[in-house]
Design an enzyme around this catalytic site. Structure first.
Site, PDB file in Angstrom:
ATOM      1  N   HIS A 114       0.835  -1.288   0.022  1.00 38.10           N
ATOM      2  CA  HIS A 114      -0.075  -0.282   0.366  1.00 38.10           C
ATOM      3  C   HIS A 114       1.041   1.201   0.059  1.00 38.10           C
ATOM      4  O   HIS A 114       0.165   2.651  -0.083  1.00 38.10           O
ATOM      5  CB  HIS A 114      -1.039  -0.124   1.078  1.00 38.10           C
ATOM      6  CG  HIS A 114      -2.191   0.753   1.012  1.00 38.10           C
ATOM      7  ND1 HIS A 114      -2.115   2.093   1.971  1.00 38.10           N
ATOM      8  CD2 HIS A 114      -3.531   1.041  -0.328  1.00 38.10           C
ATOM      9  CE1 HIS A 114      -3.315   2.697   1.707  1.00 38.10           C
ATOM     10  NE2 HIS A 114      -3.838   2.057   0.673  1.00 38.10           N
ATOM     11  N   LYS A 116       3.438   4.258  -0.944  1.00 34.81           N
ATOM     12  CA  LYS A 116       3.309   5.383  -2.681  1.00 34.81           C
ATOM     13  C   LYS A 116       4.525   5.673  -2.252  1.00 34.81           C
ATOM     14  O   LYS A 116       4.489   7.075  -1.268  1.00 34.81           O
ATOM     15  CB  LYS A 116       2.345   5.934  -2.031  1.00 34.81           C
ATOM     16  CG  LYS A 116       0.458   5.561  -3.477  1.00 34.81           C
ATOM     17  CD  LYS A 116      -0.213   4.945  -1.852  1.00 34.81           C
ATOM     18  CE  LYS A 116      -1.196   4.542  -2.679  1.00 34.81           C
ATOM     19  NZ  LYS A 116      -2.375   3.838  -0.710  1.00 34.81           N
ATOM     20  N   ASP A 121      16.452   9.804  -9.069  1.00 35.15           N
ATOM     21  CA  ASP A 121      18.116  10.094  -9.791  1.00 35.15           C
ATOM     22  C   ASP A 121      18.968  10.246  -7.921  1.00 35.15           C
ATOM     23  O   ASP A 121      20.026  11.071  -8.030  1.00 35.15           O
ATOM     24  CB  ASP A 121      18.622  11.547  -9.941  1.00 35.15           C
ATOM     25  CG  ASP A 121      17.901  11.575 -11.611  1.00 35.15           C
ATOM     26  OD1 ASP A 121      17.967   9.986 -11.406  1.00 35.15           O
ATOM     27  OD2 ASP A 121      17.952  12.812 -11.940  1.00 35.15           O
ATOM     28  N   HIS A 293      -9.130  11.074   0.458  1.00 32.03           N
ATOM     29  CA  HIS A 293      -8.413   9.824   0.694  1.00 32.03           C
ATOM     30  C   HIS A 293      -7.476   9.547   2.181  1.00 32.03           C
ATOM     31  O   HIS A 293      -5.662   9.187   1.520  1.00 32.03           O
ATOM     32  CB  HIS A 293      -8.109   9.608  -0.583  1.00 32.03           C
ATOM     33  CG  HIS A 293      -7.373   8.136  -0.653  1.00 32.03           C
ATOM     34  ND1 HIS A 293      -6.143   8.306  -1.253  1.00 32.03           N
ATOM     35  CD2 HIS A 293      -7.613   6.799  -1.008  1.00 32.03           C
ATOM     36  CE1 HIS A 293      -5.702   6.764  -1.011  1.00 32.03           C
ATOM     37  NE2 HIS A 293      -6.693   6.094  -0.632  1.00 32.03           N
ATOM     38  N   LYS A 295      -4.407  10.867   5.020  1.00 28.56           N
ATOM     39  CA  LYS A 295      -3.299   9.822   6.021  1.00 28.56           C
ATOM     40  C   LYS A 295      -2.235  10.893   6.585  1.00 28.56           C
ATOM     41  O   LYS A 295      -1.027  10.642   6.359  1.00 28.56           O
ATOM     42  CB  LYS A 295      -3.014   8.807   5.441  1.00 28.56           C
ATOM     43  CG  LYS A 295      -3.792   7.690   4.584  1.00 28.56           C
ATOM     44  CD  LYS A 295      -3.471   8.290   2.859  1.00 28.56           C
ATOM     45  CE  LYS A 295      -4.384   6.826   1.924  1.00 28.56           C
ATOM     46  NZ  LYS A 295      -5.984   6.342   1.962  1.00 28.56           N
ATOM     47  N   ASP A 300       0.625  20.110  17.582  1.00 30.03           N
ATOM     48  CA  ASP A 300       1.297  21.684  18.018  1.00 30.03           C
ATOM     49  C   ASP A 300       1.884  21.997  17.194  1.00 30.03           C
ATOM     50  O   ASP A 300       3.033  23.171  17.808  1.00 30.03           O
ATOM     51  CB  ASP A 300       2.032  20.513  19.134  1.00 30.03           C
ATOM     52  CG  ASP A 300       1.294  20.617  20.582  1.00 30.03           C
ATOM     53  OD1 ASP A 300       0.368  20.693  20.877  1.00 30.03           O
ATOM     54  OD2 ASP A 300       1.902  20.224  21.556  1.00 30.03           O
TER      55      ASP A 300
END
Length: 407
Positions: A114, A116, A121, A293, A295, A300
């Site tokens: 899952h 991404k 380079d 979608h 996450k 603080d």
């Protein structure tokens, strides 16, 4: 031994949705001189996926080392000719767990790559929750997804490259107590200019709980404000309890959750936790403009995270996930501005329901669902849930039957 190796001197750019993410990634693939490496859950055969394919083929043909790793469940609908066009040009294509159906059932639905991640380079990396599909562009319509990623340059890029180059060793952390490990994890090795950052992974060998632990550390240390935007929210009791305790000691705790989910069951499941949280002083905001979608989180105004991990059983106990943790006031302030903009203009605030028979029934159902789903990883342990990740990567010649992916 320290659990986490913080790095200093990183430069970060916060990216919102495909409109900011895709142009930047594609520009750097087009300019790549030595290497392109991509790991993702979903690649779709649409205008976004086709543009990615064209750029990877062009990079391979000009001599750039080019690799694409896709999940065998999420990217299974890709037609064979899409992959063949890349491999014929020299792109290294690999599948994570391209498992054939068993009696018509896809057994890898509970075990997913899952993450991404993109490294270009060995200089620039991208970490986030955005897949290579048109669903992350507003032109997709009412079901387009709201999500984020971060572009980073600096020492932490080497951590991302290392994570993508080889699976983790099949061993676990030494037997220190949880808070001993976490207290050392919060201390950077060295102070320096630029943002401090560390890549957190979740796998079934060396890092089974790192991301959840760091969330809990941040929540316990919070003194002023916690803002968490998470698409699939169904964490364990300890994290829920930490959120309530933070609210009770005067911390402003904000949860941005799905109000228009792409899967209706998501909102219902999260809703079974609302009464417990709202009565404890946690503020819940349902994002209603389109499917959420994201996450991401900020605490603080100094601590932030962006990545692929939801706060649900799949992400916390089964999937391979990656989040970037950042200690930097400037970056945290930018993330906070984006999340407060959602709260102020695109969310509806929830209030605790009045006590009554319907509330008691809902809470009882939620209690049962909570404990069943929290034990889901153990119930499906006979599937490849705890396999050594090194055995699950296969070359492009592996057959992947069509199946609908889920973000």
């Amino acid at each position: 031994m320290k659990v986490l190796q913080w790095t200093s001197g990183n430069t970060l750019t916060f990216l919102e949705n495909g409109e900011e993410f895709f142009p930047r990634v594609f520009e750097l693939i087009d300019r790549a001189r030595s290497s392109v490496s991509i790991e993702t859950f979903i690649v779709a055969d649409d205008e976004v996926g086709q543009r990615l394919q064209q750029l990877l083929i062009a990079a391979a043909r000009r001599g750039v080392s080019t690799q694409l790793v896709m999940d065998g469940y999420g990217s299974a609908p890709l037609p064979p000719e899409y992959v063949t066009a890349m491999t014929d040009a020299g792109v290294v294509v690999r599948w994570f767990d391209p498992r054939p159906p068993l009696l018509g059932v896809r057994t890898n639905m509970f075990r997913r790559l899952h993450r991404k991640l993109v490294v270009l380079d060995d200089e620039t990396a991208f970490i986030g929750g955005i897949n290579f599909t048109i669903e992350h562009l507003r032109k997709f319509g009412a079901l387009s997804k709201q999500d984020y990623a971060v572009e980073v340059r600096g020492p932490v890029v080497a951590q991302v490259a290392q994570a993508m180059a080889a699976p983790p060793p099949a061993r676990r952390f030494p037997g220190k107590r949880l808070w001993q490990r976490l207290s050392s994890a919060l201390i950077p090795e060295e102070a320096g200019e630029g943002a401090r950052a560390v890549l957190l992974l979740r796998d079934n060998q060396e890092h089974p709980q790192d991301i959840e632990w760091m969330y809990r550390v941040g929540i316990r240390a919070a003194r002023r404000e916690i803002v968490i935007a998470n698409a699939y929210f169904f964490p364990g009791y300890r994290l829920l309890r930490d959120l309530r305790k933070a609210a009770k000691r005067g911390v402003a705790v904000h949860l941005i959750l799905q109000g228009r989910p792409d899967m209706p069951s998501v909102r219902w499941l999260a809703g079974t936790l609302y009464d417990y949280l709202l009565r404890g002083g946690v503020r819940i905001h349902e994002y209603c403009e389109r499917p959420l979608h994201a996450k991401v989180a900020v605490i603080d105004g100094t601590w932030a995270t962006v990545g692929s991990s939801n706060l649900d059983p799949l992400s916390l106990f089964l999937n391979l996930e990656a989040n970037l943790m950042v200690e930097d006031e400037g970056f945290a302030a930018e993330v906070g501005r984006h999340l407060h903009r959602l709260i102020q203009g695109q969310c509806r605030d929830l209030v605790a329901p009045k006590a009554g028979p319907s509330t008691l029934i809902r809470n009882a159902i939620g209690f049962g669902a909570f404990h069943v789903l929290r034990r889901l990883p153990g119930l499906v342990g006979w599937l490849p849930a705890h396999a050594d990740e090194r055995t699950l990567l296969q070359g492009a010649e592996a057959a992947v039957p069509p199946v609908a992916g889920a973000p």
